[in-house]
Scaffold this motif. Sequence first.
Motif, PDB file in Angstrom:
ATOM      1  N   ASP A  70       9.716  -3.834 -42.040  1.00  0.00           N
ATOM      2  CA  ASP A  70       9.947  -5.273 -41.857  1.00  0.00           C
ATOM      3  C   ASP A  70       8.883  -5.955 -40.996  1.00  0.00           C
ATOM      4  OD1 ASP A  70      12.333  -5.097 -43.362  1.00  0.00           O
ATOM      5  OD2 ASP A  70      13.439  -4.470 -41.575  1.00  0.00           O
ATOM      6  N   SER A  71       7.728  -5.342 -40.876  1.00  0.00           N
ATOM      7  CA  SER A  71       6.644  -5.999 -40.125  1.00  0.00           C
ATOM      8  C   SER A  71       5.907  -7.023 -40.978  1.00  0.00           C
ATOM      9  CB  SER A  71       5.655  -4.949 -39.606  1.00  0.00           C
ATOM     10  OG  SER A  71       5.092  -4.205 -40.674  1.00  0.00           O
ATOM     11  N   GLY A  72       6.161  -6.995 -42.295  1.00  0.00           N
ATOM     12  CA  GLY A  72       5.530  -7.976 -43.182  1.00  0.00           C
ATOM     13  C   GLY A  72       4.367  -7.421 -43.983  1.00  0.00           C
ATOM     14  N   LYS A  73       4.260  -6.105 -44.087  1.00  0.00           N
ATOM     15  CA  LYS A  73       3.128  -5.481 -44.782  1.00  0.00           C
ATOM     16  C   LYS A  73       3.060  -5.865 -46.262  1.00  0.00           C
ATOM     17  CE  LYS A  73       4.376  -1.298 -43.543  1.00  0.00           C
ATOM     18  NZ  LYS A  73       4.812  -1.287 -44.943  1.00  0.00           N
ATOM     19  N   LEU A  75       4.417  -8.389 -47.969  1.00  0.00           N
ATOM     20  CA  LEU A  75       4.077  -9.793 -48.205  1.00  0.00           C
ATOM     21  C   LEU A  75       2.605 -10.032 -47.902  1.00  0.00           C
ATOM     22  CD1 LEU A  75       4.780 -12.658 -48.944  1.00  0.00           C
ATOM     23  CD2 LEU A  75       5.636 -13.013 -46.618  1.00  0.00           C
ATOM     24  N   ASP A 140       5.018  -6.849 -36.026  1.00  0.00           N
ATOM     25  CA  ASP A 140       5.900  -8.016 -36.042  1.00  0.00           C
ATOM     26  C   ASP A 140       5.848  -8.660 -34.664  1.00  0.00           C
ATOM     27  OD1 ASP A 140       7.966  -9.869 -36.043  1.00  0.00           O
ATOM     28  OD2 ASP A 140       9.337  -8.597 -37.180  1.00  0.00           O
ATOM     29  N   ASN A 176       1.332 -10.121 -36.905  1.00  0.00           N
ATOM     30  CA  ASN A 176       1.898 -10.952 -37.968  1.00  0.00           C
ATOM     31  C   ASN A 176       3.051 -11.828 -37.453  1.00  0.00           C
ATOM     32  OD1 ASN A 176       2.139 -11.855 -40.625  1.00  0.00           O
ATOM     33  ND2 ASN A 176       3.568 -10.235 -41.170  1.00  0.00           N
ATOM     34  N   LYS A 177       3.475 -12.749 -38.315  1.00  0.00           N
ATOM     35  CA  LYS A 177       4.608 -13.655 -38.065  1.00  0.00           C
ATOM     36  C   LYS A 177       4.334 -14.600 -36.898  1.00  0.00           C
ATOM     37  CE  LYS A 177       7.911 -10.372 -40.019  1.00  0.00           C
ATOM     38  NZ  LYS A 177       9.258  -9.749 -39.929  1.00  0.00           N
ATOM     39  N   SER A 243      -0.232 -14.810 -40.202  1.00  0.00           N
ATOM     40  CA  SER A 243       1.128 -15.094 -40.660  1.00  0.00           C
ATOM     41  C   SER A 243       1.139 -15.008 -42.177  1.00  0.00           C
ATOM     42  CB  SER A 243       1.578 -16.491 -40.213  1.00  0.00           C
ATOM     43  OG  SER A 243       2.833 -16.798 -40.791  1.00  0.00           O
ATOM     44  N   ALA A 244       1.753 -13.956 -42.695  1.00  0.00           N
ATOM     45  CA  ALA A 244       1.822 -13.782 -44.149  1.00  0.00           C
ATOM     46  C   ALA A 244       2.703 -14.849 -44.792  1.00  0.00           C
ATOM     47  CB  ALA A 244       2.361 -12.393 -44.484  1.00  0.00           C
ATOM     48  N   ARG A 245       3.700 -15.311 -44.049  1.00  0.00           N
ATOM     49  CA  ARG A 245       4.599 -16.354 -44.567  1.00  0.00           C
ATOM     50  C   ARG A 245       3.948 -17.722 -44.472  1.00  0.00           C
ATOM     51  NH1 ARG A 245      10.014 -17.112 -45.654  1.00  0.00           N
ATOM     52  NH2 ARG A 245      10.845 -19.179 -45.234  1.00  0.00           N
TER      53      ARG A 245
END
Length: 266
Positions: A70-73, A75, A140, A176-177, A243-245
Amino acid sequence: MGEKADVQMAQNPFEPYVESLRQQLEEQDPVFLIGVVVALAVVIITFVFLKYFLTSKTVRSAVLLVGLCDSGKTLLFSRLLSGKFKRTQTSITDSSAPYKAKNDRGSTWTLIDLPGHDSLRPQYLEKFKSAARAIVFVVDSAIFQKEVRDVAEFLYNLLTDPVISRNTPAVLVACNKQDVTMAKSAKLIQQQLEKELNTLRVTRSAALSSQDGSVGRSLYLGRKGKDFEFSQLPLKVEFLECSARGSKGEEGDADVEKLERSLAKL
């Protein structure tokens, strides 16, 4: 007699030259001959070394995305490849695709997203680490304070791995994030990881010493007698924010420019 000599000459036209070379070598100083042999040996060894070095560089063309669950890898993987937002779920296997770096050389790497679950990480890292030209360690930033110990342990295992230490791939710690309000900065994450890794280094070394009286089979992280800093490592570790999002959510663009610039330098 003359005809016989002509026949021998036709069968081995280089014999006179070989004989002349042999006589010249016999007349040379032995020290000179030794010098020639040594020089030839140096040329051959250098050629073999360069061939091995260049070949090994060519083989290592993978960019590994690693990190906790859930670290965003995943995405981030999608954003780097297509720029598009994609709903993701926890990965249980690796995903790979060609990634074209944004540079004038048109460099293309194999981007590989590795599972983040702690039971799967070791086997996938073992599978791909020899091919790594760079490792993107995704953190994250929003819940880093809760995960700092787990992040440090994973990073410690990675940085003390003999293969990774020998190949010295670039390590990019992608914080990230950053779109989340409570996200920690890259500078703060670096400072806290240095402290945590320093503590972890002491406990790991003590545990190994108590087992067999030696820590020789484990690579020592940083410099002995000094508090740990990433600058002490043989490989380059760079911290950057992303930030991947993205700040505008699913419809907006990702904030991955700093990561893309770093990948373009590989």
